[in-house]
Scaffold this motif. Structure first.
Motif, short mmCIF file in Angstrom:
data_model
loop_
_atom_site.label_atom_id
_atom_site.label_comp_id
_atom_site.label_asym_id
_atom_site.label_seq_id
_atom_site.Cartn_x
_atom_site.Cartn_y
_atom_site.Cartn_z
N THR A 46 -0.93 0.63 1.51
CA THR A 46 -2.08 0.07 0.77
C THR A 46 -3.14 0.67 0.41
O THR A 46 -4.27 0.29 -0.40
CB THR A 46 -2.71 -0.82 2.17
N ASP A 47 -3.17 2.09 0.96
CA ASP A 47 -4.44 2.90 0.57
C ASP A 47 -4.25 3.36 -0.96
O ASP A 47 -5.35 3.74 -1.66
CB ASP A 47 -4.38 4.28 1.38
N LEU A 48 -2.97 3.23 -1.50
CA LEU A 48 -2.65 3.78 -2.79
C LEU A 48 -2.32 2.64 -3.69
O LEU A 48 -2.50 2.79 -5.09
CB LEU A 48 -1.48 4.69 -2.92
N ASP A 49 -2.03 1.64 -3.30
CA ASP A 49 -1.68 0.34 -4.14
C ASP A 49 -3.15 -0.46 -4.63
O ASP A 49 -3.65 -0.73 -3.78
CB ASP A 49 -0.80 -0.66 -3.39
N PRO A 50 -3.21 -0.39 -6.01
CA PRO A 50 -4.44 -1.19 -6.45
C PRO A 50 -4.41 -2.70 -6.21
O PRO A 50 -5.17 -3.46 -6.48
CB PRO A 50 -4.38 -0.82 -8.15
N ARG A 51 -3.15 -3.11 -5.75
CA ARG A 51 -3.16 -4.65 -5.80
C ARG A 51 -3.51 -5.15 -4.37
O ARG A 51 -3.68 -6.34 -4.12
CB ARG A 51 -1.69 -5.08 -6.05
N THR A 52 -3.96 -4.00 -3.36
CA THR A 52 -4.48 -4.47 -2.08
C THR A 52 -5.79 -3.94 -1.65
O THR A 52 -6.22 -2.94 -2.62
CB THR A 52 -3.50 -4.01 -1.28
N ASP A 53 -6.33 -4.64 -0.91
CA ASP A 53 -7.97 -4.16 -0.36
C ASP A 53 -7.33 -3.34 0.91
O ASP A 53 -7.27 -3.72 2.03
CB ASP A 53 -8.52 -5.41 -0.03
N ALA A 54 -7.51 -2.10 0.79
CA ALA A 54 -7.25 -1.01 1.51
C ALA A 54 -7.96 -1.23 3.05
O ALA A 54 -7.45 -1.18 4.35
CB ALA A 54 -7.34 0.25 1.17
N LYS A 55 -9.29 -1.54 2.84
CA LYS A 55 -10.09 -1.66 4.07
C LYS A 55 -9.76 -3.01 4.77
O LYS A 55 -9.71 -2.79 6.18
CB LYS A 55 -11.58 -1.80 3.46
N ALA A 56 -9.41 -3.97 4.16
CA ALA A 56 -9.17 -5.22 4.85
C ALA A 56 -7.82 -5.13 5.61
O ALA A 56 -7.80 -5.52 6.65
CB ALA A 56 -9.09 -6.46 3.79
N TYR A 57 -6.81 -4.30 4.85
CA TYR A 57 -5.65 -4.09 5.61
C TYR A 57 -5.89 -3.13 6.96
O TYR A 57 -5.20 -3.33 7.84
CB TYR A 57 -4.36 -3.71 4.75
N ALA A 58 -6.62 -2.15 6.74
CA ALA A 58 -6.91 -1.15 7.79
C ALA A 58 -7.29 -1.98 8.90
O ALA A 58 -7.06 -1.53 10.08
CB ALA A 58 -7.71 -0.17 7.28
N LEU A 59 -8.12 -2.76 8.98
CA LEU A 59 -8.66 -3.83 10.01
C LEU A 59 -7.49 -4.48 10.83
O LEU A 59 -7.46 -4.54 12.06
CB LEU A 59 -9.72 -4.85 9.74
N LEU A 60 -6.41 -4.78 10.05
CA LEU A 60 -5.18 -5.22 10.68
C LEU A 60 -4.19 -4.46 11.09
O LEU A 60 -3.11 -4.61 11.51
CB LEU A 60 -4.75 -6.54 9.75
#
Length: 322
Positions: A218-232
């Motif tokens: 998720t940190d490298l994929d432009p299709r995802t929000d890395a910060k939002a996923y980091a919280l999960l």
């Protein structure tokens, strides 16, 4: 010369890996390493090890398991050939091996004919896992219990941290995690999320088409929000959608706390798992709904019966008064 030519032709043409090794023993007579003396062209295909001749296996694969040293040491000592299948974790492969001693016993040389059977073993393991999981889920009728048991088994099998089943409401731009299992280190995913808070339109378009959606990091994929996923505590995931009559109704997903390269065989097995689980959970949901409807009807009948009894009591009192 003719014999050598025939041997060399066979040696270089077979598609199985072949090598000759010299087993190395320590001062206590324990096998601790081996050096490659000869390899055929297919050796690289089956091992991924290039320029191995003259090198010790611990140079090329430092974490190579002791099983291999013990086995080849035993063959070198006893001269008894062995045929076996075993996983080589350091090489990320699974081998079918036939090994036998060659030369003088004091040379400790072993010839090895082998094939990488990883794909076949993964298919076998996947099929066995599907059968075992099906037997474990057979007596269960509660949808949440089904996903709890299945999620825990699936996460252990794949080495991931979460396994959930989600209901999708595109009209409201929402996805609700109804059932699933997550590792203790991961926040609960059983809540309602806004789709566009976590994924781009490309995600919805892919899922509407019934195609799997894979994210390796998720940190490298432009299709995802890395910060939002980091919280999960999600770093990688696979989503398998369920499309009915052209509408994206639900999704099955597994998540990982670490970045991960999803193998094709893993995704294929997840697709099979998701279809089986979705059908099983849908049947369980239908059963729960049917029981609820039956209970409502029964309560309605009880209420009618109670009203009739009350009416009869009132009429009895009135009759006595009259």
């Amino acid at each position: 010369r003719e014999s050598e030519t025939k041997y060399r032709g066979l040696f270089e043409s077979i598609d199985s890996g072949y090598c000759v090794i010299e087993v190395l023993f320590d001062d206590h007579g324990q096998p601790v390493d081996y050096v490659f003396l000869e390899t055929n062209p297919a050796f690289i295909v089956h091992t991924g090890l290039a320029d191995a001749i003259g090198k010790r296996v611990r140079e090329l694969a430092p974490t190579h398991e002791d099983f291999w040293f013990r086995t080849y040491g035993r063959i070198a000592r006893t001269g008894v050939p062995e045929r076996f299948e075993h996983r080589a974790d350091a090489l990320d492969r699974w081998y079918n091996v036939y090994a036998f001693r060659i030369g003088d016993p004091g040379q400790h040389r072993v010839a090895i004919l082998f094939e990488d059977i990883k794909e076949r073993k993964l298919r076998e393991l996947g099929a066995a896992f599907l059968d075992e999981l099906g037997q474990q889920l057979e007596p269960l009728s509660d949808p949440d219990e089904i996903m709890q048991v299945a999620g825990e088994r699936i996460c252990a099998f794949f080495g991931v941290s979460g396994c959930v089943l989600c209901d999708v409401d595109e009209a409201r731009n929402q996805v609700t995690v109804q059932h699933g299992w997550t590792a203790p280190s991961v926040p609960s995913l059983r809540q309602t999320f806004q789709l566009d808070d976590y994924l781009t339109e490309d995600f919805a378009r892919t899922n509407r088409a019934g195609e799997n959606f894979l994210v390796r990091d998720t940190d490298l994929d432009p299709r995802t929000d890395a910060k939002a996923y980091a919280l999960l505590r999600i770093r990688a995931f696979v989503v398998v959608p369920f499309v009915s009559e052209g509408h994206w109704k639900a999704s099955y997903a597994i998540t990982s706390e670490r970045a991960r390269e999803w193998r094709a065989d893993e995704v294929a097995l997840l697709k099979e798992l998701s279809e089986r689980l979705f059908l099983r959970v849908e049947r369980a949901r239908a059963g729960v709904a049917l029981q609820a409807d039956f209970g409502a009807v029964q309560r309605s009948r009880d209420d009618v019966g109670g009203a009739r009894a009350a009416k009869d009591r009132v009429l009895a009192v009135l009759s006595d008064e009259l």
